[in-house]
Design an enzyme around this catalytic site. Structure first.
Site, PDB file in Angstrom:
ATOM      1  CD  GLU A   1      -2.694   1.273   0.020  1.00  0.00           C
ATOM      2  OE1 GLU A   1      -2.583   2.278  -0.705  1.00  0.00           O
ATOM      3  OE2 GLU A   1      -3.451   0.326  -0.238  1.00  0.00           O
TER       4      GLU A   1
ATOM      5  CG  ASP B   1      -1.025   4.928  -1.019  1.00  0.00           C
ATOM      6  OD1 ASP B   1      -1.819   4.539  -1.887  1.00  0.00           O
ATOM      7  OD2 ASP B   1      -1.202   4.753   0.200  1.00  0.00           O
TER       8      ASP B   1
ATOM      9  CB  SER C   1      -5.087   1.408  -2.759  1.00  0.00           C
ATOM     10  OG  SER C   1      -5.535   0.995  -1.499  1.00  0.00           O
TER      11      SER C   1
ATOM     12  CG  ASP D   1     -21.145   9.894 -17.621  1.00  0.00           C
ATOM     13  OD1 ASP D   1     -20.971   9.230 -16.589  1.00  0.00           O
ATOM     14  OD2 ASP D   1     -22.269  10.255 -18.013  1.00  0.00           O
ATOM     15  CB  ILE D   2     -17.583   5.324 -16.158  1.00  0.00           C
ATOM     16  CG1 ILE D   2     -16.256   6.064 -16.000  1.00  0.00           C
ATOM     17  CG2 ILE D   2     -17.352   3.839 -16.442  1.00  0.00           C
ATOM     18  CD1 ILE D   2     -15.413   6.126 -17.246  1.00  0.00           C
TER      19      ILE D   2
ATOM     20  N   GLY E   1     -23.860   4.414 -15.248  1.00  0.00           N
ATOM     21  CA  GLY E   1     -24.823   5.006 -16.168  1.00  0.00           C
ATOM     22  C   GLY E   1     -24.516   6.470 -16.379  1.00  0.00           C
TER      23      GLY E   1
ATOM     24  N   GLY F   1     -24.211  10.302 -16.077  1.00  0.00           N
ATOM     25  CA  GLY F   1     -24.149  11.143 -14.898  1.00  0.00           C
ATOM     26  C   GLY F   1     -23.544  10.407 -13.718  1.00  0.00           C
TER      27      GLY F   1
ATOM     28  CG  ASP G   1     -22.137   5.428 -12.097  1.00  0.00           C
ATOM     29  OD1 ASP G   1     -21.335   4.794 -11.393  1.00  0.00           O
ATOM     30  OD2 ASP G   1     -21.833   5.881 -13.220  1.00  0.00           O
TER      31      ASP G   1
END
Length: 524
Positions: free
Chosen positions: A238, A242, A430, A469-470, A487, A489, A491
């Site tokens: 981790e 990072d 992460s 937008d995914i 969807g 916008g 989500d």
């Protein structure tokens, strides 16, 4: 006559379900607790305007002298030693024995075995004199059970269901997301919170040299733990992930890595140390969390207030939303905290496939039940005003409102890193928190300004073009919950979407500063 006692609101705690109780905690065992105090005046999140210095914040919104004095007197009555006190952080740290703490806070501390380690736990509520209940919001550290987990996992290209997925490095991801190329974060500080493990300077030099990127300046800041590479290999992953993500995106930025114990007190104190540092960081990155239901209300309140404080001082806080999808590793729909704090920016995951600077596809990250974007609706934190028009569904409980998670997203599926002398590929949200923190360092340099609490600006209609937008994929981590899909916008899988860095710089640069809210005096 002894002062009557009252329950400290929000302090109730359950036993650790997976632990085996050994018996009472050793009476003469020494421990330190953190008493979190109320602000002298309340402060709501602000997104722009004239930010406060740490000294100004302490003067205007820190703990009052009377509050600190009340804790001093309480400590004296119970033979507790004052280790540290801070008006700005609104904390007083007290040390004493288990026997003294049991008497001071009306608890019965126990020893328990959890995953082969001995921890200290308490159950029930904390009871304190009314003089303390009137000024304190939390007492943390009596119980030192692990409070969070890192949100990463090993990437297995053979198990990944998305054809064409390969591990990417930060330079490639930054190029795909159109991060500003005319700045490198010079003059900015990125603060990273870690609750275990450590980093190795030779590993960092190897990684960044192989990327043809200058080696960033990385400094360990011990709070209640040390930089200890090799003692906790999973946490090492981790820490290195990072640092390497931030450094690959913003190599000119100075990184301060704050190490705290993995307990509610250790976690909070590391966050407070980072946000009250001088000079202020451009952003804080947090890649640790745990299901919302495992946190006490007093801890949730303390962290949310800390993030609110950070916004007042111009500091955005980015928090990974978890890697176990819509259940967060529980039997039901649940979100991860502190990503679900309304004063933080929750960071979800996508699976990104690209070539050069062209994105070929990007969907909600969902490789398997333990490797998918955390997201959903909080049952403990209310829907914040910035999500009023986002279309956040009702929480699983069916109650009205509820804070939606995440706010933003980014590549989580596979990252190239270097740990313990070896190249390795990791996945997880992460990576998304430091990705956004690194981007913030670039934006702060480019705009020559602290960014502050960003959520209001990110949810504004004028910022829509700053996101990709995914619209495909789910984060149903069990295959049976069937609740959330990506969807148009916002989500509960990918939030507003992944970043378009150059457009975001333009949007934030053109924004009109919003005046800070007028503080409401606190009679306490």
């Amino acid at each position: 006559m002894a002062e009557s006692r009252v329950v400290l609101s929000g302090s109730a705690r359950s036993a650790i379900s997976e632990a085996r109780v050994i018996g009472p905690a050793t009476p003469d065992e020494q421990l330190t607790v953190t008493v979190v105090l109320k602000p002298r005046s309340e402060l709501l999140p602000r997104d722009a305007g004239r930010y406060l210095t740490s000294a100004e914040f302490a003067e205007q919104h820190g703990a009052s002298p009377a509050s600190i004095q009340a804790v001093r007197e309480f400590a004296g009555e119970h033979g507790l030693t004052i280790v540290a006190e801070s008006a700005g952080k609104r904390t007083v740290e007290l040390s004493g024995t288990v026997a003294q703490m049991n008497a001071a806070f009306s608890v019965n501390l126990e020893r328990a075995e959890l995953n082969g380690k001995i921890v200290r736990q308490r159950t029930g509520e904390i009871m304190v004199p009314a003089s303390i209940a009137n000024v304190a919001t939390a007492v943390l550290g009596l119980d030192n059970r692990p409070t969070a987990r890192p949100h990463h996992g090993l990437f297995d290209p053979h198990a990944n269901p998305r054809a064409g997925v390969v591990a990417l490095n930060p330079v490639q991801v930054a190029k795909l997301y159109g991060f500003p190329a005319d700045v490198d974060g010079t003059g900015q500080i990125i603060s990273i919170i870690e609750l275990g493990g450590g980093f190795s300077q030779p590993d960092l030099e190897t990684y960044f040299t192989n990327l043809s990127v200058k080696v960033p300046t990385v400094t360990a800041v011990p709070v209640s733990a040390q930089n200890s590479p090799g003692t906790d290999p999973d946490s090492d992953l981790e820490v290195m992930l990072d640092i390497e993500v931030v450094g690959g995106v913003a190599p000119g930025a100075t990184q301060l890595v704050y190490f705290g114990q993995n307990s509610d007190a250790g976690f909070l104190n590391a966050v407070l140390e980072a946000i009250h540092a001088t000079p202020a960081p451009a952003a804080v990155s947090i890649s640790w969390g745990h299901p919302e239901s495992t946190w006490t209300p007093q801890s949730i309140s303390a962290f949310t207030q800390a993030f609110t404080d950070a916004g007042a001082m111009g500091i955005p806080c980015f928090v990974a939303s978890g890697d176990a999808g819509s259940s967060d590793g529980t039997p039901a729909l649940e979100v991860d905290f502190p990503a679900s704090s309304p004063a933080a920016c929750g960071c979800g995951g996508t699976t990104l496939i690209g070539s050069g600077s062209s994105i070929l596809s990007e969907v909600a990250w969902n490789d398997d039940p333990t490797h998918s974007s955390g997201g959903g609706v909080s049952v403990l934190n209310p829907k914040p005003p910035y999500q009023a028009s986002a279309g956040v569904p009702a929480p699983p409980s069916g109650a009205a409102g509820g804070r939606g998670v995440p706010d933003v997203s980014g590549h989580a599926s596979a990252w190239q890193v270097f740990v313990s002398g070896n190249p390795i590929a990791l996945s997880g949200t992460s990576a998304v928190a430091p990705l956004w923190a690194g981007l913030s360092g670039l934006l702060a340099q480019k705009l020559n300004s602290q960014l502050g609490f960003l959520n209001n600006a990110l949810y504004a209609s004028s910022a829509k073009s700053a996101f990709r937008d995914i619209t495909q994929g789910t984060n149903d981590s069990t295959g049976t919950l069937g609740k959330y899909s990506a969807g148009a916008g916002w989500d509960p899988c990918t939030g507003l979407g992944s970043p378009n860095g150059n457009v975001l710089a333009t949007v934030l640069g053109a924004g009109t500063p919003t005046p800070a809210p007028t503080p409401t005096p606190n009679s306490a």
